[in-house]
Design a protein around this motif. Structure first.
Motif, PDB file in Angstrom:
ATOM      1  N   MET A 139     -35.452  -7.184 -14.657  1.00 26.83           N
ATOM      2  CA  MET A 139     -34.669  -7.506 -13.480  1.00 26.83           C
ATOM      3  C   MET A 139     -35.262  -8.719 -12.764  1.00 26.83           C
ATOM      4  SD  MET A 139     -33.966  -3.770 -11.826  1.00 26.83           S
ATOM      5  CE  MET A 139     -33.171  -2.489 -12.778  1.00 26.83           C
ATOM      6  N   GLU A 140     -34.451  -9.365 -11.966  1.00 28.05           N
ATOM      7  CA  GLU A 140     -34.947 -10.499 -11.212  1.00 28.05           C
ATOM      8  C   GLU A 140     -35.627 -10.003  -9.949  1.00 28.05           C
ATOM      9  OE1 GLU A 140     -32.709 -13.987 -10.664  1.00 28.05           O
ATOM     10  OE2 GLU A 140     -31.421 -13.613 -12.379  1.00 28.05           O
ATOM     11  N   SER A 141     -36.763 -10.618  -9.605  1.00 27.83           N
ATOM     12  CA  SER A 141     -37.495 -10.284  -8.389  1.00 27.83           C
ATOM     13  C   SER A 141     -38.124 -11.547  -7.858  1.00 27.83           C
ATOM     14  CB  SER A 141     -38.571  -9.234  -8.693  1.00 27.83           C
ATOM     15  OG  SER A 141     -39.338  -8.959  -7.556  1.00 27.83           O
ATOM     16  N   GLY A 142     -37.566 -12.066  -6.726  1.00 30.36           N
ATOM     17  CA  GLY A 142     -38.111 -13.273  -6.152  1.00 30.36           C
ATOM     18  C   GLY A 142     -38.018 -14.456  -7.082  1.00 30.36           C
ATOM     19  N   GLY A 143     -36.933 -14.545  -7.864  1.00 26.26           N
ATOM     20  CA  GLY A 143     -36.762 -15.663  -8.781  1.00 26.26           C
ATOM     21  C   GLY A 143     -37.434 -15.457 -10.123  1.00 26.26           C
ATOM     22  N   ARG A 144     -38.128 -14.342 -10.283  1.00 27.79           N
ATOM     23  CA  ARG A 144     -38.834 -14.061 -11.525  1.00 27.79           C
ATOM     24  C   ARG A 144     -38.094 -12.987 -12.295  1.00 27.79           C
ATOM     25  NH1 ARG A 144     -43.143 -10.496 -13.078  1.00 27.79           N
ATOM     26  NH2 ARG A 144     -44.479 -11.426 -14.676  1.00 27.79           N
ATOM     27  N   ILE A 145     -37.969 -13.173 -13.590  1.00 25.69           N
ATOM     28  CA  ILE A 145     -37.333 -12.170 -14.434  1.00 25.69           C
ATOM     29  C   ILE A 145     -38.389 -11.130 -14.815  1.00 25.69           C
ATOM     30  CG2 ILE A 145     -35.977 -11.767 -16.509  1.00 25.69           C
ATOM     31  CD1 ILE A 145     -34.597 -13.586 -14.544  1.00 25.69           C
ATOM     32  N   GLU A 146     -38.194  -9.917 -14.343  1.00 27.94           N
ATOM     33  CA  GLU A 146     -39.204  -8.885 -14.540  1.00 27.94           C
ATOM     34  C   GLU A 146     -39.206  -8.367 -15.978  1.00 27.94           C
ATOM     35  OE1 GLU A 146     -41.540  -7.627 -12.361  1.00 27.94           O
ATOM     36  OE2 GLU A 146     -40.915  -9.331 -11.145  1.00 27.94           O
ATOM     37  N   PRO A 147     -40.387  -8.051 -16.497  1.00 21.97           N
ATOM     38  CA  PRO A 147     -40.449  -7.396 -17.810  1.00 21.97           C
ATOM     39  C   PRO A 147     -39.957  -5.959 -17.711  1.00 21.97           C
ATOM     40  CG  PRO A 147     -42.632  -7.496 -16.824  1.00 21.97           C
ATOM     41  CD  PRO A 147     -41.713  -8.272 -15.916  1.00 21.97           C
ATOM     42  N   TYR A 148     -39.670  -5.368 -18.853  1.00 24.59           N
ATOM     43  CA  TYR A 148     -39.343  -3.947 -18.884  1.00 24.59           C
ATOM     44  C   TYR A 148     -39.991  -3.328 -20.115  1.00 24.59           C
ATOM     45  CZ  TYR A 148     -35.718  -4.998 -22.396  1.00 24.59           C
ATOM     46  OH  TYR A 148     -35.049  -5.415 -23.520  1.00 24.59           O
ATOM     47  N   LYS A 149     -40.054  -2.007 -20.128  1.00 23.05           N
ATOM     48  CA  LYS A 149     -40.729  -1.304 -21.208  1.00 23.05           C
ATOM     49  C   LYS A 149     -39.728  -0.745 -22.209  1.00 23.05           C
ATOM     50  CE  LYS A 149     -44.544   0.024 -18.165  1.00 23.05           C
ATOM     51  NZ  LYS A 149     -45.246   1.171 -17.541  1.00 23.05           N
ATOM     52  N   ILE A 150     -40.203  -0.558 -23.426  1.00 18.76           N
ATOM     53  CA  ILE A 150     -39.395   0.016 -24.501  1.00 18.76           C
ATOM     54  C   ILE A 150     -40.213   1.089 -25.223  1.00 18.76           C
ATOM     55  CG2 ILE A 150     -37.994  -2.050 -24.893  1.00 18.76           C
ATOM     56  CD1 ILE A 150     -39.861  -2.608 -27.343  1.00 18.76           C
ATOM     57  N   ILE A 151     -39.507   1.937 -25.945  1.00 19.35           N
ATOM     58  CA  ILE A 151     -40.165   2.915 -26.809  1.00 19.35           C
ATOM     59  C   ILE A 151     -40.363   2.286 -28.187  1.00 19.35           C
ATOM     60  CG2 ILE A 151     -39.876   5.107 -28.036  1.00 19.35           C
ATOM     61  CD1 ILE A 151     -40.548   5.514 -25.120  1.00 19.35           C
ATOM     62  N   GLU A 152     -41.610   2.229 -28.623  1.00 22.05           N
ATOM     63  CA  GLU A 152     -41.881   1.759 -29.980  1.00 22.05           C
ATOM     64  C   GLU A 152     -41.844   2.922 -30.971  1.00 22.05           C
ATOM     65  OE1 GLU A 152     -45.468  -0.553 -30.030  1.00 22.05           O
ATOM     66  OE2 GLU A 152     -44.422  -2.281 -29.202  1.00 22.05           O
ATOM     67  N   TYR A 153     -42.462   4.005 -30.585  1.00 20.49           N
ATOM     68  CA  TYR A 153     -42.428   5.218 -31.414  1.00 20.49           C
ATOM     69  C   TYR A 153     -42.190   6.400 -30.483  1.00 20.49           C
ATOM     70  CZ  TYR A 153     -44.695   2.118 -34.751  1.00 20.49           C
ATOM     71  OH  TYR A 153     -44.985   1.064 -35.554  1.00 20.49           O
ATOM     72  N   GLY A 154     -41.087   7.102 -30.694  1.00 21.34           N
ATOM     73  CA  GLY A 154     -40.772   8.256 -29.859  1.00 21.34           C
ATOM     74  C   GLY A 154     -41.708   9.418 -30.152  1.00 21.34           C
ATOM     75  N   GLY A 155     -42.064  10.145 -29.108  1.00 27.44           N
ATOM     76  CA  GLY A 155     -42.979  11.264 -29.265  1.00 27.44           C
ATOM     77  C   GLY A 155     -42.321  12.595 -28.931  1.00 27.44           C
TER      78      GLY A 155
END
Length: 218
Positions: free
Chosen positions: A1-17
């Motif tokens: 998401m954008e925050s103060g002009g910066r595109i924020e990173p987000y997390k993903i699942i690499e291996y589901g547990g």
């Protein structure tokens, strides 16, 4: 998401547990899967239903989209607000996108009450997340730099200072390297490479995109 002009990173699942808790002899089994569409999410939910066909409830939540545009949840027969929403709140709190989490409950014979159910589904969902391998998606560019052999060491130093790994390098008459650069660092890095190589480096960038961070697992 954008925050103060910066595109924020987000997390993903690499291996589901898979995580499991027990509360007053009821078993709560949480399973996590990376998905990219609602069809994939529903298919995983049905797979869990078939795998644990004799369980009483299969409550779930999923979040799709780089900015979490799609969110769905289900109590699957549990009292309203005691299962699906607590699971969803764990997902939103984790910052992870493009995943589905299903909590299967085997009833142990003792009623847990509304508060007990909320706590149990929350704890089970968190156990599922904790059992999964999580990565990070960053917003930025693919940068390609071509320079002479005198300039490559300076460029490697500049990238190393930022923790940016070189993904590919071709050594011929010139040296060509490729790397991923965070959105907010591109302009400054471009200037620094230009200055360090006295303008001899040729650079090209891709359109902005999300890419998987090299150090984003946990």
């Amino acid at each position: 998401m954008e925050s103060g002009g910066r595109i924020e990173p987000y997390k993903i699942i690499e291996y589901g547990g898979v995580g499991e808790i027990e509360e007053k002899k009821s078993r709560f089994i949480a399973q996590v899967q990376a998905v990219s569409t609602e069809e994939e999410a529903q298919a995983f939910i049905e797979l869990v239903r078939k795998r644990y066909w004799d369980a009483r409830h299969h409550c779930y939540a999923y979040i799709l989209g780089e900015q979490g545009q799609i969110m769905r949840f289900s109590d699957d027969g549990e009292p309203s607000g005691t299962a699906g929403r607590p699971i969803l709140e764990v997902l939103t709190g984790s910052g992870i996108r493009n995943l589905v989490l299903v909590v299967t409950r085997y009833f142990g014979g003792t009623l847990l009450g509304t508060g007990g159910l909320v706590r149990a589904y929350t704890q089970a969902a968190q156990a599922g997340i904790d059992a999964s391998t999580v990565g990070t998606m960053c917003y930025g560019y693919t940068l390609t730099v071509e320079t002479d052999y005198n300039g490559i060491g300076k460029i490697q130093y500049l990238l190393g200072q930022r923790g940016i790994p070189i993904e590919d390098a071709v050594y011929a008459g010139q040296v060509s390297i490729t790397c991923k650069v965070p959105f907010e660092e591109k302009e400054k890095l471009w200037r620094e490479i230009t200055e360090a190589t006295a303008g001899r480096a040729q650079m090209a960038v891709s359109d902005p995109m999300y890419y998987k961070s090299a150090g984003g697992t946990s």
